[in-house]
Design an enzyme around this catalytic site. Sequence first.
Site, short mmCIF file in Angstrom:
data_model
loop_
_atom_site.label_atom_id
_atom_site.label_comp_id
_atom_site.label_asym_id
_atom_site.label_seq_id
_atom_site.Cartn_x
_atom_site.Cartn_y
_atom_site.Cartn_z
N MET A 89 0.64 -1.26 -0.15
CA MET A 89 0.02 0.13 -0.06
C MET A 89 0.83 1.30 0.03
SD MET A 89 -2.94 -1.37 -0.05
CE MET A 89 -4.09 -0.03 0.37
N ASN A 106 1.81 -6.44 -10.24
CA ASN A 106 1.05 -6.12 -9.27
C ASN A 106 -0.35 -7.01 -9.28
OD1 ASN A 106 -0.06 -4.91 -6.75
ND2 ASN A 106 -1.19 -3.59 -8.32
N HIS A 108 -4.19 -6.79 -8.54
CA HIS A 108 -5.27 -5.51 -8.32
C HIS A 108 -6.84 -6.02 -8.16
CE1 HIS A 108 -7.08 -1.54 -7.91
NE2 HIS A 108 -8.07 -1.96 -8.58
N SER A 135 -7.00 -8.44 -11.42
CA SER A 135 -6.09 -8.57 -12.61
C SER A 135 -4.88 -8.46 -12.12
CB SER A 135 -6.47 -7.05 -13.24
OG SER A 135 -7.80 -6.73 -13.53
N ASP A 144 -2.46 1.79 -11.47
CA ASP A 144 -3.05 0.58 -11.83
C ASP A 144 -3.43 0.90 -13.36
OD1 ASP A 144 -3.26 -0.68 -9.24
OD2 ASP A 144 -4.93 0.69 -8.64
C1 GRF Z 1 -5.52 -8.12 -2.03
O1 GRF Z 1 -6.91 -8.01 -2.39
C2 GRF Z 1 -4.68 -7.44 -3.43
O2 GRF Z 1 -5.28 -7.67 -4.71
C3 GRF Z 1 -4.78 -6.13 -3.01
O3 GRF Z 1 -4.33 -6.07 -1.52
C4 GRF Z 1 -4.99 -7.16 -1.08
C5 GRF Z 1 -3.80 -7.85 -0.28
O4 GRF Z 1 -4.24 -9.06 0.19
N1 GRF Z 1 -3.71 -5.28 -3.82
P1 GRF Z 1 -3.17 -10.21 1.00
O5 GRF Z 1 -2.26 -9.29 1.89
O6 GRF Z 1 -2.31 -10.67 -0.16
O7 GRF Z 1 -3.96 -10.79 1.83
#
Ligand code: GRF
Length: 216
Positions: A89, A106, A108, A135, A144
């Site tokens: 993040m 990545n 998403h 995706s 993204d």
């Molecule tokens: C997932 O939904 C991913 O697509 C998004 O953040 C979330 C991460 O979940 N980018 P985790 O930490 O892999 O459980």
Amino acid sequence: MNEERAVSVLISGRGSNLKSLHENRLGYRVKAVLSNRPDAGGLKYAESQGIPTKVLQREHYPNLAAFKAAVLAAAAETEPDLVALAGFMMVLQPEFIEHFYGRLINIHPSLLPQFPGLETHERAVAAKVRHHGCSVHFVDSGVDTGPIIAQSSLELNRADTAHDAAARVLALEHALYPWVLSHLALGGITLSGRTVQYSPEVEREATQRGFLIFPS
Ligand code: GRF
């Protein structure tokens, strides 16, 4: 010799995608895990698997630029062939993206280009879209917006809440991400400029598994 590609995974949270990438590794190994949060659940998992981890915290640096430079240096130090963002993040600095362009992917939780950014499930449910999903894309300097490699989709039920949608899509993520990473590692998926290219085997498998790919 069939050498495995080294992948560094960047996380900020629970790490369920990290776990799936590690458990389903084929043609690659998770060489290192980096987190910008010391409390990221994925760190414990990585440690339990003997994967080296490193935490970089914004508050340990005098400014944002210094912090972001440290994130790039730490990732480069792990000498990865590929870098996978898995719930990381943080907006990466342009230098990071340039350094790893074509090797940086990545996952998403939406069918891009729909719903880039945050709160994708809330927005998908509010928009009453019929199809939702996830995706995997190469990362470019936008939010993204990089070339989409593959998607996995489902039909939303009328009664699905954002919470339901998140859980259902997460299960798709766990199947899609390692599949893409394996084929990148094995050379069946390549990037030329902004065009993603797929081997016939990848095209066949995508059809079998119900994944969407975008051959030119
Ligand atoms: C997932 O939904 C991913 O697509 C998004 O953040 C979330 C991460 O979940 N980018 P985790 O930490 O892999 O459980």
